[in-house]
Design an enzyme around this catalytic site. Structure first.
Site, short mmCIF file in Angstrom:
data_model
loop_
_atom_site.label_atom_id
_atom_site.label_comp_id
_atom_site.label_asym_id
_atom_site.label_seq_id
_atom_site.Cartn_x
_atom_site.Cartn_y
_atom_site.Cartn_z
N GLU A 143 -30.52 29.59 68.22
CA GLU A 143 -30.32 29.38 69.66
C GLU A 143 -29.75 30.66 70.27
O GLU A 143 -29.04 31.40 69.61
CB GLU A 143 -29.43 28.16 69.92
CG GLU A 143 -28.16 28.09 69.12
CD GLU A 143 -26.99 28.81 69.77
OE1 GLU A 143 -27.14 29.21 70.93
OE2 GLU A 143 -25.97 29.00 69.09
N LYS A 151 -31.51 36.60 65.19
CA LYS A 151 -30.31 36.10 65.88
C LYS A 151 -29.12 37.02 65.65
O LYS A 151 -28.40 37.40 66.58
CB LYS A 151 -30.00 34.68 65.41
CG LYS A 151 -28.69 34.12 65.89
CD LYS A 151 -28.64 33.98 67.40
CE LYS A 151 -27.23 33.82 67.91
NZ LYS A 151 -26.84 32.50 68.28
N GLY A 182 -14.75 46.24 80.76
CA GLY A 182 -13.53 45.45 80.94
C GLY A 182 -12.83 45.22 79.62
O GLY A 182 -12.67 46.16 78.82
N CYS A 201 -18.79 33.65 69.11
CA CYS A 201 -20.07 34.11 68.55
C CYS A 201 -20.12 35.61 68.29
O CYS A 201 -20.27 36.04 67.16
CB CYS A 201 -21.19 33.69 69.48
SG CYS A 201 -21.20 31.93 69.81
N LYS A 217 -17.65 37.07 65.67
CA LYS A 217 -17.90 36.49 64.35
C LYS A 217 -19.23 36.99 63.77
O LYS A 217 -19.31 37.39 62.61
CB LYS A 217 -17.93 34.97 64.49
CG LYS A 217 -18.33 34.22 63.25
CD LYS A 217 -18.72 32.79 63.56
CE LYS A 217 -20.11 32.74 64.14
NZ LYS A 217 -20.70 31.41 64.20
N ARG A 252 -11.52 30.57 72.20
CA ARG A 252 -11.66 31.27 70.92
C ARG A 252 -11.96 32.75 71.19
O ARG A 252 -12.83 33.08 71.99
CB ARG A 252 -12.78 30.64 70.09
CG ARG A 252 -12.38 29.27 69.55
CD ARG A 252 -13.52 28.58 68.84
NE ARG A 252 -14.59 28.22 69.73
CZ ARG A 252 -15.74 27.66 69.36
NH1 ARG A 252 -15.93 27.41 68.08
NH2 ARG A 252 -16.67 27.35 70.23
C1 UGA Z 1 -23.39 34.84 73.01
C2 UGA Z 1 -24.82 35.32 73.32
O1 UGA Z 1 -24.84 35.90 74.62
C3 UGA Z 1 -25.81 34.16 73.26
O2 UGA Z 1 -27.13 34.64 73.47
C4 UGA Z 1 -25.71 33.49 71.87
O3 UGA Z 1 -26.57 32.37 71.78
C5 UGA Z 1 -24.29 33.03 71.65
O4 UGA Z 1 -23.40 34.17 71.74
C6 UGA Z 1 -24.24 32.44 70.26
O5 UGA Z 1 -24.40 33.17 69.29
O6 UGA Z 1 -24.13 31.22 70.14
P1 UGA Z 1 -21.48 33.61 74.41
O7 UGA Z 1 -20.60 33.83 73.23
O8 UGA Z 1 -21.51 32.27 75.04
O9 UGA Z 1 -23.01 33.94 74.04
O10 UGA Z 1 -21.00 34.61 75.53
P2 UGA Z 1 -21.59 35.92 76.22
O11 UGA Z 1 -22.07 35.59 77.57
O12 UGA Z 1 -22.52 36.63 75.32
O13 UGA Z 1 -20.26 36.77 76.38
C7 UGA Z 1 -19.56 37.22 75.21
C8 UGA Z 1 -18.37 38.05 75.58
O14 UGA Z 1 -18.79 39.30 76.11
C9 UGA Z 1 -17.47 37.43 76.65
O15 UGA Z 1 -16.12 37.62 76.26
C10 UGA Z 1 -17.78 38.21 77.90
O16 UGA Z 1 -16.69 38.27 78.79
C11 UGA Z 1 -18.09 39.58 77.31
N1 UGA Z 1 -18.97 40.40 78.17
C12 UGA Z 1 -20.23 39.98 78.46
C13 UGA Z 1 -18.50 41.63 78.64
O17 UGA Z 1 -17.35 42.05 78.36
N2 UGA Z 1 -19.34 42.40 79.41
C14 UGA Z 1 -20.59 42.00 79.73
O18 UGA Z 1 -21.30 42.76 80.43
C15 UGA Z 1 -21.05 40.77 79.25
#
Ligand code: UGA
Length: 447
Positions: A151, A205, A254, A261, A264, A328
């Site tokens: 996913e 993935k 930032g 995810c 890890k 987390r």
């Molecule tokens: C991430 C992936 O984006 C999904 O595609 C994947 O399915 C998921 O992990 C997973 O393996 O299950 P997620 O952990 O929900 O999704 O969050 P993200 O939107 O990827 O953000 C991750 C982190 O990066 C957050 O702390 C966010 O604040 C940070 N981030 C994101 C930034 O610091 N800068 C950005 O430009 C984007």
């Protein structure tokens, strides 16, 4: 189709509810009786926009049910999805105990051909272990396949991501498994469907998350350089993002990446590379850059306040990103104890995640959970932003300044423009742009 789902965490619950919404009959199993009871009553256990409505509708329609009994999710199911947790071990590798447990359970209850599908993010070649485990326990007479269907859901927009995927990856090594998964998805989705081997799908993935992490650390290093050169990282990011080879997403500088995810999966991938003797220093550096982000923010807080002890600090945002209650891997888990240990009085607010932080850090005479962002800011010597909630972006700045003891904002998510906050009468410290300080005489960041 009849589907069994093991695990009702983020991926499992969203997958269960969305597959039911597509018209399939879903039995979702979890060992936690409390979670099963809540979900059976239509009460969602995670904060995920749109999920509660879909859960209620599909419970009413009789397309989804929840159980603690594994046999109910196995018996009669055409496909069984493995959505259990794969948390990090202390050595950085993925802990696959729960995956093995599911494999053992399925092996003991096979009732005809089953397709077992990995949804949890697992290191490449995990499917082989699942196959061996089931084969050993079930004996040679039982027919089954193990496939991978990773996913790509993001917390906070997981329902949308499931219903409007940009691609679906199907990793299957037999025609029967491929056909079943194509039958499951093809009628409902028009996006590209990548059909590949099981190991390739697993690795796709891991690679996707490692790339996203690398993109964030890249822009964060550039943001440090932007600060040194007096340019604005947001302008740089927007401009390079217009090149389709680079892409505009995931270039927000930032506090770096947190959550359950990216950190890890990155460390698990690094472990796989090390085990295979592949030079993975590039991704180790991505990790190192990321873990230094919170220290950089704490340094800015000290620079803004000089002495932290006895200061009132408002902390906005404790979830790892906006639109989720998940803490987390969130910066708050480092920032809150560090400021508290330094003697600050903290006034904390988050739109969704406070109960989770409160369970770890109960209120005391120097730690208060506030009712709103304004309430947190009351009498504060400084306000620190840790999460990119939309609500914070829309704060009434005049009112905010009037309730604070001193108008100082340290913004770990670059939610505002320095010129905007300067005009509103704030000292403003962010990451990757010039700071607006009492002596800055106009912020140094250019556009
Ligand atoms: C991430 C992936 O984006 C999904 O595609 C994947 O399915 C998921 O992990 C997973 O393996 O299950 P997620 O952990 O929900 O999704 O969050 P993200 O939107 O990827 O953000 C991750 C982190 O990066 C957050 O702390 C966010 O604040 C940070 N981030 C994101 C930034 O610091 N800068 C950005 O430009 C984007």
């Amino acid at each position: 189709m009849r589907l069994g789902i093991f695990g009702t965490g983020y991926a499992g619950l969203v997958t269960s509810v969305c597959l039911a919404q597509l018209g399939h009959t879903v039995t979702a199993m979890d060992t936690d009786a409390g979670i099963v009871a809540r979900l059976s009553q239509g009460l969602v256990t995670i904060h995920e926009p749109g999920l509660a409505e879909l859960l209620g509708a599909n419970l009413d329609a009789g397309r989804i049910r929840f159980t603690t009994r594994a046999e109910e999710a196995i018996a009669g199911s055409d496909i069984i999805f493995v959505c259990v947790g794969t948390p990090p071990r202390s050595d950085g590798r993925a802990d696959l105990c729960q995956v093995e447990e599911v494999a053992r359970t399925i092996a003991q209850q096979l009732d005809g051909y089953k397709l077992i599908v990995e949804k949890s993010t697992v290191p490449a070649r995990t499917a082989r272990w699942i196959t061996w485990t089931i084969r050993r326990l079930a004996g040679p007479e039982h027919e089954f396949d193990v496939a991978s269907n990773p996913e790509f859901l993001r917390e906070g927009s997981a329902v949308h991501d499931f219903m409007r995927p940009d691609r679906i990856v199907i990793g299957a090594d037999s025609q029967r498994a491929r056909s079943l998964l194509l039958d499951l998805y093809k009628p409902s989705f028009e996006c590209p469907i990548v059909v590949t081997s099981v190991t390739t799908a697993e690795f796709i993935k891991q690679t996707a998350n490692a790339f996203l992490a690398a993109k964030i650390s890249f822009i964060n290093v550039m943001s440090d350089l932007c600060e040194a050169l007096g340019v604005d990282v947001r302008t740089v990011a927007q401009s390079i993002g217009m090149d389709p080879r680079i892409g505009a997403d995931f270039l927000n500088a930032g506090l770096g990446f947190g959550g359950a995810c990216l950190p890890k999966d990155l460390s698990a991938l690094i472990s796989v590379a090390e085990e295979n003797g592949v030079d993975i220093r590039m991704l180790q550096e991505v990790e190192r850059i990321n873990s230094a982000r919170v220290d950089r923010l704490l340094t800015k807080i000290e620079r803004a306040l000089w002495i932290v002890r006895h200061k009132v600090v408002a902390v906005l945002g404790v979830s790892f990103k906006g639109n989720t209650d998940d803490i987390r891997g969130a910066p708050s888990l480092t920032v809150v104890p560090r400021l508290h240990d330094a003697g600050a009085s903290l006034r904390i607010y988050d739109p969704a995640a406070m109960p989770k932080l409160q369970a770890m850090y109960p209120p005391d005479d120097r730690l208060v959970y506030a009712e709103s962002a304004m309430d947190a800011a009351r009498d504060a010597n400084a306000l620190v932003i840790l999460t990119d909630w939309e609500e914070f972006r829309r704060l009434d700045l005049d009112r905010l300044r009037s309730v604070m003891r001193s108008p100082i904002i340290i913004d770990g998510r670059n939610l505002f423009r320095p010129a905007q906050l300067e005009a509103a009468g704030f000292e403003y410290y962010s990451l990757g742009r010039g700071d607006v300080t009492p002596g800055s005489n106009g912020h140094r960041g250019s556009t």
